[in-house]
Design a protein around this motif. Structure first.
Motif, PDB file in Angstrom:
ATOM      1  N   SER A 315      54.528  -3.513 -12.499  1.00 52.53           N
ATOM      2  CA  SER A 315      55.245  -4.072 -13.642  1.00 52.53           C
ATOM      3  C   SER A 315      54.332  -4.281 -14.848  1.00 52.53           C
ATOM      4  O   SER A 315      54.738  -4.014 -15.986  1.00 52.53           O
ATOM      5  CB  SER A 315      55.903  -5.392 -13.239  1.00 52.53           C
ATOM      6  OG  SER A 315      56.621  -5.957 -14.310  1.00 52.53           O
ATOM      7  N   ILE A 339      60.607  -3.393 -15.704  1.00 51.15           N
ATOM      8  CA  ILE A 339      61.690  -4.306 -15.321  1.00 51.15           C
ATOM      9  C   ILE A 339      62.105  -4.094 -13.864  1.00 51.15           C
ATOM     10  O   ILE A 339      62.202  -5.051 -13.084  1.00 51.15           O
ATOM     11  CB  ILE A 339      62.904  -4.101 -16.249  1.00 51.15           C
ATOM     12  CG1 ILE A 339      62.537  -4.479 -17.692  1.00 51.15           C
ATOM     13  CG2 ILE A 339      64.096  -4.919 -15.767  1.00 51.15           C
ATOM     14  CD1 ILE A 339      63.566  -4.050 -18.713  1.00 51.15           C
ATOM     15  N   THR A 380      77.537  -6.197 -11.911  1.00 51.10           N
ATOM     16  CA  THR A 380      76.318  -6.444 -12.683  1.00 51.10           C
ATOM     17  C   THR A 380      75.976  -5.250 -13.559  1.00 51.10           C
ATOM     18  O   THR A 380      75.586  -5.406 -14.727  1.00 51.10           O
ATOM     19  CB  THR A 380      75.138  -6.749 -11.739  1.00 51.10           C
ATOM     20  OG1 THR A 380      75.498  -7.803 -10.853  1.00 51.10           O
ATOM     21  CG2 THR A 380      73.912  -7.163 -12.529  1.00 51.10           C
ATOM     22  N   GLY A 384      75.634  -5.062 -17.505  1.00 47.19           N
ATOM     23  CA  GLY A 384      74.343  -4.653 -18.050  1.00 47.19           C
ATOM     24  C   GLY A 384      74.416  -3.424 -18.928  1.00 47.19           C
ATOM     25  O   GLY A 384      73.639  -3.276 -19.876  1.00 47.19           O
ATOM     26  N   TRP A 387      74.123  -3.172 -22.757  1.00 48.78           N
ATOM     27  CA  TRP A 387      72.828  -3.083 -23.425  1.00 48.78           C
ATOM     28  C   TRP A 387      72.118  -1.774 -23.092  1.00 48.78           C
ATOM     29  O   TRP A 387      70.903  -1.658 -23.222  1.00 48.78           O
ATOM     30  CB  TRP A 387      71.954  -4.269 -23.029  1.00 48.78           C
ATOM     31  CG  TRP A 387      72.451  -5.568 -23.583  1.00 48.78           C
ATOM     32  CD1 TRP A 387      72.115  -6.131 -24.780  1.00 48.78           C
ATOM     33  CD2 TRP A 387      73.388  -6.449 -22.967  1.00 48.78           C
ATOM     34  NE1 TRP A 387      72.792  -7.314 -24.954  1.00 48.78           N
ATOM     35  CE2 TRP A 387      73.582  -7.543 -23.852  1.00 48.78           C
ATOM     36  CE3 TRP A 387      74.091  -6.446 -21.762  1.00 48.78           C
ATOM     37  CZ2 TRP A 387      74.452  -8.591 -23.560  1.00 48.78           C
ATOM     38  CZ3 TRP A 387      74.948  -7.495 -21.471  1.00 48.78           C
ATOM     39  CH2 TRP A 387      75.120  -8.549 -22.372  1.00 48.78           C
ATOM     40  N   ILE A 390      68.558  -0.110 -20.324  1.00 51.78           N
ATOM     41  CA  ILE A 390      67.736  -1.303 -20.085  1.00 51.78           C
ATOM     42  C   ILE A 390      68.566  -2.387 -19.394  1.00 51.78           C
ATOM     43  O   ILE A 390      68.088  -3.099 -18.507  1.00 51.78           O
ATOM     44  CB  ILE A 390      67.161  -1.848 -21.406  1.00 51.78           C
ATOM     45  CG1 ILE A 390      66.019  -0.943 -21.895  1.00 51.78           C
ATOM     46  CG2 ILE A 390      66.672  -3.264 -21.253  1.00 51.78           C
ATOM     47  CD1 ILE A 390      64.781  -1.002 -21.019  1.00 51.78           C
ATOM     48  N   GLY A 391      69.822  -2.501 -19.779  1.00 52.31           N
ATOM     49  CA  GLY A 391      70.713  -3.458 -19.135  1.00 52.31           C
ATOM     50  C   GLY A 391      70.932  -3.127 -17.666  1.00 52.31           C
ATOM     51  O   GLY A 391      71.039  -4.033 -16.825  1.00 52.31           O
ATOM     52  N   TRP A 394      67.887  -4.454 -15.776  1.00 48.58           N
ATOM     53  CA  TRP A 394      67.941  -5.903 -15.592  1.00 48.58           C
ATOM     54  C   TRP A 394      68.986  -6.295 -14.551  1.00 48.58           C
ATOM     55  O   TRP A 394      68.883  -7.344 -13.913  1.00 48.58           O
ATOM     56  CB  TRP A 394      68.221  -6.601 -16.919  1.00 48.58           C
ATOM     57  CG  TRP A 394      67.007  -6.764 -17.770  1.00 48.58           C
ATOM     58  CD1 TRP A 394      66.731  -6.150 -18.951  1.00 48.58           C
ATOM     59  CD2 TRP A 394      65.878  -7.616 -17.489  1.00 48.58           C
ATOM     60  NE1 TRP A 394      65.500  -6.545 -19.431  1.00 48.58           N
ATOM     61  CE2 TRP A 394      64.957  -7.453 -18.552  1.00 48.58           C
ATOM     62  CE3 TRP A 394      65.558  -8.487 -16.449  1.00 48.58           C
ATOM     63  CZ2 TRP A 394      63.740  -8.133 -18.594  1.00 48.58           C
ATOM     64  CZ3 TRP A 394      64.355  -9.163 -16.490  1.00 48.58           C
ATOM     65  CH2 TRP A 394      63.456  -8.987 -17.558  1.00 48.58           C
ATOM     66  N   VAL A 397      67.372  -6.894 -11.272  1.00 50.46           N
ATOM     67  CA  VAL A 397      66.609  -8.147 -11.223  1.00 50.46           C
ATOM     68  C   VAL A 397      67.535  -9.340 -11.002  1.00 50.46           C
ATOM     69  O   VAL A 397      67.188 -10.303 -10.308  1.00 50.46           O
ATOM     70  CB  VAL A 397      65.799  -8.333 -12.524  1.00 50.46           C
ATOM     71  CG1 VAL A 397      65.023  -9.642 -12.505  1.00 50.46           C
ATOM     72  CG2 VAL A 397      64.840  -7.162 -12.726  1.00 50.46           C
ATOM     73  N   VAL A 398      68.728  -9.284 -11.566  1.00 54.27           N
ATOM     74  CA  VAL A 398      69.676 -10.393 -11.438  1.00 54.27           C
ATOM     75  C   VAL A 398      70.387 -10.370 -10.087  1.00 54.27           C
ATOM     76  O   VAL A 398      70.524 -11.404  -9.414  1.00 54.27           O
ATOM     77  CB  VAL A 398      70.723 -10.332 -12.575  1.00 54.27           C
ATOM     78  CG1 VAL A 398      71.834 -11.348 -12.335  1.00 54.27           C
ATOM     79  CG2 VAL A 398      70.055 -10.569 -13.921  1.00 54.27           C
TER      80      VAL A 398
END
Length: 505
Positions: A315, A339, A380, A384, A387, A390-391, A394, A397-398
């Motif tokens: 990372s 990410i 999710t 995401g 965006w 990139i969304g 993420w 990660v969520v």
């Protein structure tokens, strides 16, 4: 034909050494095979364009989704069963032939539909050729399952190595000769068929299939439960490409897909082979709950000692890492890598629960976790995607920490562990890795401008030295445990219960 005998491996005094040998052959040759595959992959990536990988990712969604029906659960039922009769092997072979033949036909029929959905006509042609993979599957699954049942990993490991070499040669040939995205189709085909042919010869699997499935209810039921689990896992793992493939252009999708490939290498390539060893080993320990829980926690501790520094280091060094491995034209994927790498230690932990649950006869837990993931991950990703790519990153990660928490609460009673015990197993690798990542990030800020290869090498060296040093101060017993495992030191006196428990190490 190889037929498994009804033996009590757990009662065998050599069980612990057999498991260690299985881990050595399975993981050792896996590393060598992956080095060969990565060498060819990195060379091919430098030749092809992100657009090629974006289109290939579109086909993979269909291929992987249909693969959930390929019958691997039937093979798992053979591994898990205490006794396997020859007729059950013939019945499983018949089921596999019917399933995979039907899947190949279904993929050919769905090919034009997928091409219209993605608005990419070439997807139809690619999917038609990829259907040949399913025809090889029956000749891989059963021979390997029979050897896995007896913890015989030497022959499959050598065969995997041979197939990796064949795949590397095919990939380089087609890439260098300008075949573009077709390179990514022919290389996997060569790997699958090489494995199938070699496994049949190695096991002498010259078996007539049986299409009379009388008495196969238990085997079918176990396989059906894992089938559902595989379906839900496929949805959660492929929904990002499926959703984004219609919205993002192939170039951006290719950047995201390759970042996902890079960050899931350890979780997807190294943990599953270890799980293949852990599943039959856990199965032999299902009547010894203390040994099973001890083994599981040891597996978590040792594997996260590798995955946490690998991913957190990845990372904070994403830029030089991508430039070094992939070349300058792939630098746009560095933010995705940075990410996605944050989610992968949690993904690794979540994957480790499956063989333990399956071994104690609770595949429905794995299925439930996959079902929750099949709902959670697409939602999710849909959010995401607002965006962009990139969304999507993420979203991993969520969602994955939430999914792993659910898996733990479903599993802990059956495996015999507590939250405190699991936390103690995770903490050494996680705490030292967070501190190591901070050291590497700070060092990167102070390093002067230099050739990217040199920068990456220096950061890796700083990370490795600081990680070992931090383990020495924060978790010295764990560091000693790793050294003993690597050096293959024997305990001073035989301890049967401990030997049994080493099955997941």
């Amino acid at each position: 034909m190889l037929v498994s005998e009804d033996t009590s491996l757990a009662a065998d005094g050599n069980f612990g050494s057999r498991v260690r040998s299985a881990v050595f052959w399975r993981s050792g040759t896996q590393i060598l095979a992956q080095i060969i595959a990565w060498g060819a992959t990195l060379a091919v990536i430098r030749i092809l364009d992100p657009n090629d990988y974006g289109i290939f990712a579109m086909t993979q969604v269909i291929l992987v989704f249909l693969s959930f029906m390929n019958g691997y659960g039937l093979a798992s039922s053979i591994i898990q069963a205490e006794k396997v009769e020859p007729i059950r092997i013939r019945q499983a072979f018949g089921m596999l032939l019917l399933l995979n033949g039907g899947i190949a036909i279904l993929q050919i029929l769905l090919a034009p539909v997928a091409a219209d959905y993605y608005r990419q006509p070439i997807v139809e042609d690619l999917l038609r050729v990829q259907a040949l993979i399913f025809l090889a599957t029956p000749f891989m699954v059963l021979p390997e399952a029979l050897m896995t049942r007896n913890l015989e990993f030497k022959k499959p490991a050598i065969i995997n190595l041979i197939s990796a070499i064949v795949g590397a040669v095919v990939a380089l040939y087609f890439a260098l000769n300008g075949h573009g995205v077709w390179t990514l189709i022919y290389a996997p085909l060569s790997i699958f068929w090489t494995r199938a042919i070699c496994l049949v010869i190695a096991v002498k699997f010259y078996v007539w299939p049986s299409f009379n499935f009388k008495g196969a209810g238990a085997m079918f039921g176990f396989g059906a439960t894992l089938l559902a689990s595989h379906l839900f896992w496929t949805i959660q793992s492929q929904s990002d490409i499926f959703i984004a493939g219609r919205v993002l252009d192939p170039h951006e999708l290719g950047l995201y897909a390759e970042a996902l490939f890079l960050t899931t290498i350890f979780a997807a390539k190294f943990v599953p082979p270890l799980n293949e060893v852990a599943f039959p080993a856990y199965s032999r320990l299902q009547d010894d709950p203390k040994a099973l829980s001890w083994s599981f926690l040891k597996a978590v501790r040792l594997i996260l000692l590798i995955s946490c520094p690998l991913y957190l280091g990845m990372s904070v060094t994403a830029g030089p890492l991508v430039a070094t491995l992939f070349g300058p034209k792939w630098l746009e994927m560095a933010p995705f890598v940075s990410i996605l790498a944050l989610a992968m230690p949690v993904m690794t932990l979540q994957i480790l629960f499956a063989p333990a649950n399956n071994a104690v006869g609770k595949p429905q837990i794995t299925a439930r976790a996959s079902f929750v993931g099949a709902i959670l991950m697409p939602i999710t990703f849909l959010i995401g995607l607002q965006w962009g790519a990139i969304g999507l990153a993420w979203g991993w990660v969520v969602a994955f920490p939430l999914l792993t928490l659910f898996t733990f609460f479903q599993s802990y009673q059956h495996i015999g562990i507590s939250a405190r015990q699991l936390g103690d197993a995770i903490w050494p690798g996680l705490s030292a890795s967070i501190a190591m990542a901070a050291v590497v990030y700070a060092a990167d800020q102070f390093l002067p401008d230099m050739i990217v290869y040199a920068r990456f090498a220096i950061l890796v060296a700083i990370g490795g030295i600081s990680y070992v040093g931090l383990l020495w101060f924060l978790a010295k017993p764990t560091l000693h445990e790793i050294l003993a495992l690597v050096l293959r030191k024997k305990p001073p006196a035989p301890q049967p219960e401990k030997d049994l428990a080493e099955s997941a190490s």
